[in-house]
Design a protein around this motif. Structure first.
Motif, PDB file in Angstrom:
ATOM      1  N   CYS A  19      19.656  15.137 -13.760  1.00  0.00           N
ATOM      2  CA  CYS A  19      19.675  13.675 -13.426  1.00  0.00           C
ATOM      3  C   CYS A  19      18.919  13.188 -12.552  1.00  0.00           C
ATOM      4  O   CYS A  19      18.731  11.994 -11.529  1.00  0.00           O
ATOM      5  CB  CYS A  19      21.086  14.740 -12.109  1.00  0.00           C
ATOM      6  SG  CYS A  19      22.098  15.125 -12.983  1.00  0.00           S
ATOM      7  N   LEU A  70      21.652  16.342 -18.743  1.00  0.00           N
ATOM      8  CA  LEU A  70      21.605  16.362 -17.681  1.00  0.00           C
ATOM      9  C   LEU A  70      20.457  15.722 -16.785  1.00  0.00           C
ATOM     10  O   LEU A  70      20.110  14.541 -17.986  1.00  0.00           O
ATOM     11  CB  LEU A  70      21.694  17.753 -17.162  1.00  0.00           C
ATOM     12  CG  LEU A  70      23.076  17.899 -16.588  1.00  0.00           C
ATOM     13  CD1 LEU A  70      22.922  19.617 -16.074  1.00  0.00           C
ATOM     14  CD2 LEU A  70      23.754  17.276 -15.346  1.00  0.00           C
ATOM     15  N   LEU A 118      30.852  18.796 -19.211  1.00  0.00           N
ATOM     16  CA  LEU A 118      28.775  18.495 -19.064  1.00  0.00           C
ATOM     17  C   LEU A 118      28.126  19.784 -20.190  1.00  0.00           C
ATOM     18  O   LEU A 118      26.915  19.779 -20.614  1.00  0.00           O
ATOM     19  CB  LEU A 118      28.819  20.000 -17.762  1.00  0.00           C
ATOM     20  CG  LEU A 118      28.610  19.344 -16.456  1.00  0.00           C
ATOM     21  CD1 LEU A 118      27.654  18.157 -16.460  1.00  0.00           C
ATOM     22  CD2 LEU A 118      30.123  18.186 -16.224  1.00  0.00           C
ATOM     23  N   LEU A 145      27.030  22.169 -12.308  1.00  0.00           N
ATOM     24  CA  LEU A 145      26.391  21.545 -13.089  1.00  0.00           C
ATOM     25  C   LEU A 145      25.654  21.801 -14.668  1.00  0.00           C
ATOM     26  O   LEU A 145      25.976  21.386 -15.789  1.00  0.00           O
ATOM     27  CB  LEU A 145      25.158  19.767 -12.776  1.00  0.00           C
ATOM     28  CG  LEU A 145      25.904  19.328 -11.916  1.00  0.00           C
ATOM     29  CD1 LEU A 145      24.763  18.571 -11.378  1.00  0.00           C
ATOM     30  CD2 LEU A 145      27.447  17.736 -12.755  1.00  0.00           C
ATOM     31  N   LYS A 146      25.040  23.353 -14.554  1.00  0.00           N
ATOM     32  CA  LYS A 146      24.904  24.192 -15.259  1.00  0.00           C
ATOM     33  C   LYS A 146      25.692  24.474 -15.670  1.00  0.00           C
ATOM     34  O   LYS A 146      25.450  26.392 -15.582  1.00  0.00           O
ATOM     35  CB  LYS A 146      23.107  24.033 -15.236  1.00  0.00           C
ATOM     36  CG  LYS A 146      22.630  23.280 -15.397  1.00  0.00           C
ATOM     37  CD  LYS A 146      21.101  23.950 -15.656  1.00  0.00           C
ATOM     38  CE  LYS A 146      20.251  22.337 -15.015  1.00  0.00           C
ATOM     39  NZ  LYS A 146      19.104  23.253 -14.756  1.00  0.00           N
TER      40      LYS A 146
END
Lengths: 182, 218
Positions: B102, B100, B95, B124-125
């Motif tokens: 999304c 990102l 990642l 996700l971060k």
């Protein structure tokens, strides 16, 4: 990189010769590429395509290998080869800035050759004189404590020396001879 | 057909075909193991995403389940502190250079990364690592699909599909380390490559790197 006149024929004949020396199986791919580089100084796209054809693999598979190994070049070496050191000491003191300066001045990226084939630029790991970092090696000449201003100076000196060489042939030689006679 | 054996995954008794890879046995029995690079049709798993680690009793350390054939009486745990640490780190690294955004990604809600993050409660971060934005230009030269390398996780599934399903040989990996990417011969645009625009590579992409144009900007 555009091929110069006559280069295509040289590549075809040299690569055909190399292909003739090896069995066409994938174990011989790297030796073949090394020989191509020895003969031509780099691995041109045409050579990769010819090798891929003979091994019956996609050209992109050969391209993967060539871009993987640092040893193999994609561009012909220039008349003057500039190597910027990126070893630990040079890296810490700003080798990247020197590399960027060359990239900006020559308008090429690392690993490339200028359109006129005069300069090629690459990074090396360590040239063994960390005390004078950041280091640049031009052909066989080592230059230490390089600054972006010095980069301009280095390139300028090549422009001047080329002009001088031209002048020498035309004008300076008679003068020198004159002095000798006196 | 190989003989049936019985194994235990997370305390659940499962009957499986001997010698099959553990990953597929688990997934077919609704036990989720994170994975990106695996494809059932592949002869040899590439085991490159490092996300499908599991713990097997009697093994000194976690193993990748995509490469592990099942044997009679095998006792598997899909979660353990060691497994979570390995998977967590691999996920963070993936990642750290993944674009990102999304909500703007055409793969939103169908993305393998989102699924893994949800199942394993990963972020996700990732906070531990600096973000490295590749910022490479998007290749939208074909009529059918778009290749956005900023979202690529280098799982290699598209390349496998290109070679073994489509049998074309238009794409492959190039460069090494942080510069590694999916590219065509000589880094040309897809429309100048042997690509026949069959879309097989797009079908297997687990993330938003290869997306059909009709889904783009939805």
């Amino acid at each position: 990189m555009e091929l110069l006149e006559g280069e295509k024929e040289v590549i075809i004949s040299q690569v055909s010769e190399i292909l003739g020396k090896h069995k066409h199986n994938c174990e011989n791919l790297v030796p073949m590429l090394q020989e191509v580089q020895n003969q031509l100084g780099y691995v041109p796209e045409l050579a990769m395509e010819m090798i891929a054809d003979s091994l019956e693999v996609p050209a992109v598979a050969v391209y993967s290998i060539v871009t993987f190994y640092n040893q193999l070049r994609l561009n012909p070496p220039g008349d003057h080869q500039i190597r910027v050191c990126m070893g630990t000491a040079c890296h810490m003191i700003g080798g990247q800035i020197i590399l960027n300066s060359f990239e900006r001045r020559l308008q090429i990226e690392e690993g490339e050759t200028t359109e006129d084939r005069k300069f090629s630029l690459e990074r090396v790991a360590c040239v063994g004189c960390c005390a004078i970092a950041p280091v640049v090696v031009i052909d066989d000449l080592v230059d230490g404590k390089v600054t972006p201003t010095r980069v301009d100076g280095i390139l300028l000196s090549f422009e001047n020396s080329n002009n001088n060489e031209g002048k020498k042939e035309q004008e300076q030689k008679p003068v020198e001879r004159g002095e000798g006679q006196e | 057909m190989n003989k049936k054996i019985s194994i235990t995954i997370d305390g659940k008794e499962i009957s499986a075909e001997e010698g099959r890879e553990l990953l597929w046995v688990a997934l077919e029995n609704d036990i989720f193991i994170p994975n990106l690079c695996a494809l059932k049709e592949k002869d040899r798993p590439s085991a490159s995403c490092r996300l499908c680690f599991v713990e097997i009793e009697g093994f000194p350390r976690p193993v990748t389940s995509c490469t592990q054939p099942v044997t009679e009486g095998m006792v598997v745990n899909t979660r353990s502190p060691e497994v979570d640490r390995l998977v967590g780190t691999a996920f963070e690294l993936l990642l750290s250079d993944h674009r990102l955004g999304c909500s703007k990604c055409p793969k939103n809600k169908a993305c393998a990364l989102q699924r893994i993050a949800k199942e394993r409660k990963l972020k996700l971060k990732p906070k531990r690592l600096d973000k490295f934005e590749k910022d490479t230009p998007i290749d939208d030269s074909t009529d059918l699909f778009v290749l956005d390398r900023n979202r690529c996780v280098l799982c290699g599934r598209c390349i496998w599909a290109d070679r073994h399903i489509a049998r074309v040989g238009a794409i492959g990996f190039s460069q090494r380390g942080i510069k590694r990417k999916v590219s065509t011969f000589g880094d040309k645009l897809l429309k100048d490559s042997p690509c026949i625009e069959c879309g097989e590579c797009v079908e297997v992409c687990p993330v938003g790197a290869l997306v059909f144009k009709k889904d783009y900007g939805k």
